[in-house]
Design a protein around this motif. Structure first.
Motif: not given
Length: 282
Positions: A6-10, A31-32, A70-74
């Motif tokens: 899942i991608g999340i923008v913000g 998480l972007n 599970c969470i990658e921040a980029s």
């Protein structure tokens, strides 16, 4: 489609909350945010929330570790190319959302679903930004995301049945209850809730009662867990004003006009909890 990434923008309050529940469900999360500082704050917020759940005995330490892993921040949008669905969770501003969606259209997989966490912007209008609007849908979470059970799933004119049904299935996988909502301004909850908050502000500016008395009246007399003015501070007074303005424009009815006191507080920068001053001080 089976969701795995899942991608999340913000990476603000809503985006971080969505990332947290996705991680807790065992889904890989990207998480972007273009702002590295916002991204850092978002990750810190998730960690603090998870640690709080552990301290309260609501989450086992190993579950917390698994969720965070599970969470990658980029800050790089190209990291979203592996995602099965990307959820835009930016501020409630149509131009900002449209710009983000145009950028996503260039990087996400052609079979990926694109969703927006808007609370009031037209899904049909946002969908028109994409080259394939049939894969666009509204997925409105509520604040605070980990604690609130509801997700409004909003179908735009162009949204395909497959997109809609798959998004409902994702909400259920996250442990949320999904309701199907038509693409009308404010959808269901904010169509009812935000005008109620606005009416409470009218009551305050007319001197009907103090902020504390208005909130106590609704807590004790209507069994609300939080008074409308305290809730406005939690939501953000700028967000409340934006939603009221959108609803008024959509229906052209003066009953939806924002209270003068609300406009003045936003102009003064007293936006609630996020500025530590609203109807109450924090």
């Amino acid at each position: 489609m089976q969701f795995e990434t899942i991608g999340i923008v913000g990476a603000g309050q809503m985006g971080a909350g969505i990332a947290q529940v996705c991680g807790a469900a065992g889904l890989s999360v990207v998480l972007n945010d273009v702002d590295p500082h916002a991204l850092e704050r978002g990750v810190e917020r998730i960690s603090a929330n998870v640690e709080r759940l552990v301290s309260k005995g609501k989450l086992a330490p190993n579950q917390a570790e698994d969720a965070l892993a599970c969470i990658e921040a980029s800050p790089d949008a190209s990291a979203l190319t592996t995602c099965d669905i990307v959820i835009e969770a930016a501020t409630e501003n149509i131009r900002i959302k449209q710009q983000i969606l145009r950028e996503l259209d260039a990087v996400v997989r052609p079979d990926a679903i694109v969703a927006t966490n808007t609370s009031s912007v037209s899904i049909t209008q946002l969908a028109a930004t994409l080259s394939d609007p049939s894969r666009f849908v509204g997925m409105h979470f509520f604040n605070p995301v980990p604690a609130m059970a509801l997700v409004e799933i909003i179908r735009g004119m162009q949204t395909s049945d497959a997109t809609f049904d798959t998004t409902v299935a994702l909400a259920e996988r996250l442990g949320k209850s999904a309701i199907q909502v038509k693409n009308v301004s404010g959808f269901v909850v904010n169509r009812i809730l935000v005008p109620m908050i606005n009416e409470a502000i009218f009551a305050l500016q007319e001197g009907v009662a103090s902020a504390e008395e208005i909130d106590a009246g609704m807590r004790l007399g209507a069994n609300h867990p939080m008074g409308p003015l305290a809730l406005a501070d939690l939501i953000g007074l700028d967000t409340v004003l934006s939603i009221m303005e959108m609803i008024q424009r959509a229906f052209g009815d003066t009953k939806y006009r924002p209270a003068t006191r609300l406009r003045e507080m936003v102009d003064a920068g007293h936006l609630g909890r996020k500025t530590k001053r609203g109807f109450y001080s924090y």
